[in-house]
Design a protein around this motif. Structure first.
Motif, short mmCIF file in Angstrom:
data_model
loop_
_atom_site.label_atom_id
_atom_site.label_comp_id
_atom_site.label_asym_id
_atom_site.label_seq_id
_atom_site.Cartn_x
_atom_site.Cartn_y
_atom_site.Cartn_z
N TRP A 64 -9.20 -1.50 -0.73
CA TRP A 64 -8.61 -2.08 -1.94
C TRP A 64 -9.69 -2.72 -2.80
O TRP A 64 -10.72 -3.19 -2.31
N HIS A 94 0.84 -1.20 0.00
CA HIS A 94 0.00 0.00 0.00
C HIS A 94 0.87 1.25 0.00
O HIS A 94 0.59 2.21 -0.73
N ARG A 110 -3.17 -0.42 -4.85
CA ARG A 110 -4.52 -0.13 -4.34
C ARG A 110 -5.52 -1.25 -4.61
O ARG A 110 -6.72 -1.05 -4.49
#
Length: 310
Positions: free
Chosen positions: A143, A102, A107
């Motif tokens: 995500w 991250h 993402r």
């Protein structure tokens, strides 16, 4: 004002492409495909010609679940302009690895259906989605989870599965390449069917989009239509998706345009397969003619920015 400026007055996002640099990052020994090099410099020249300003780099499955190449590519492309979608092994990935990913601009993940031997098995696809969604739910709020497969008819079973097990977790589900719904030209060639809205899986996909349960990438038109370079037979699919919910549609080039997804023998997988020659500008101009200015801006700017750029 030139064609590129007319296409992208507010900029534009390509949310599905790959970088392959096997000299720097060797492919996985268990890969399903051996692509030629497709370098960062080549991609930057490609998007310069199109007018693309931002991008979401999708980890090539030829690298397996080792995302070291992906993280390097994002750093070199520029984290302020580039986000990424990784590949993980849900059985072994750690919370620390995910946090580091991250930090490096990743993402979301894509589900490697080859790893599950699930290309032609909907039950195994469900198992793969279940395993990956568990990891995201526990460690990666926000995500997205993307996947590609070759059987749109599977959506008849995938829809209730998604609604019962995946959507309630809050995970943002993305399906690539028109959810592999076919345009009329390819349907006619394969099944003798001429109405794309009557194919199996169409109704389920549209309902999921309408309800805001999945995002669909209108990417890689050559995978679902025989009418290059403008792909006129995809207009009914594009309009149906946009009419269902314009906030759930994204665009990706699928550069550098690899061959169709298929299960290959070991020998086939280890043999380099050339990329396809695709006129991305012609496809973009065709797509733009089917959308209003507001829809175009949603697909090319606001939707990808909301999903990936946070």
């Amino acid at each position: 004002m030139d064609v590129v400026q007319k296409l992208f007055p507010n900029g534009g996002w390509d949310v599905h492409y790959h970088i392959f640099e096997p000299d720097r990052f060797p492919y996985s020994s268990n890969r399903h495909l051996t692509p030629p090099p497709a370098t960062i410099d080549q991609f930057l020249e490609h998007i310069r010609k199109l007018g693309i300003t931002n991008s979401v780099l999708t980890h090539g499955l030829s690298y397996g679940s080792d995302c070291s190449s992906l993280r390097t590519f994002v750093a070199e492309l520029g984290p302020s302009k580039t986000k990424a979608i990784g590949v993980i092994d849900p059985q072994t990935v750690t919370a620390e690895e995910l946090a580091s990913m991250h930090h490096d601009g990743i993402r979301g993940i894509r589900v490697n259906v080859y790893q599950y031997q699930a290309m032609h098995d909907v039950k195994r696809q469900m198992s793969a989605l279940r395993d990956h969604s568990r990891v995201l739910h526990e460690h990666c709020p926000g995500w997205s989870m993307a996947f590609t497969h070759t059987h749109p008819e599977f959506w008849v079973q995938l829809k209730p599965f998604m609604e019962q097990e995946i959507i309630p977790t809050g995970i943002k589900v993305v399906t690539d390449h028109f959810a592999l719904l076919k345009g009329a030209s390819m349907l006619q060639a394969e099944k003798g069917v001429s109405d794309a809205t009557q194919q199996s899986g169409f109704k389920e996909i549209i309902e999921l989009v309408r309800n805001g349960h999945i995002f669909v990438k209108i990417s890689a038109p050559y995978r679902v239509s025989n009418q290059a370079p403008n792909y006129e037979d995809l207009k009914p699919l594009v309009r149906a998706l946009l009419d269902a919910n314009p906030r759930q549609i994204l665009w990706g080039s699928d550069w550098p345009h690899g061959p169709p997804m298929t299960v290959r023998s070991r020998e086939e997988a280890m043999t380099e397969i050339p990329f396809l020659e695709i006129d991305d500008l012609a496809w973009l101009k065709s797509l733009r003619s089917w959308l209003s200015a507001e829809e175009w801006n949603a697909v090319m700017v606001t939707n990808p920015r909301a999903l990936y750029d946070w």
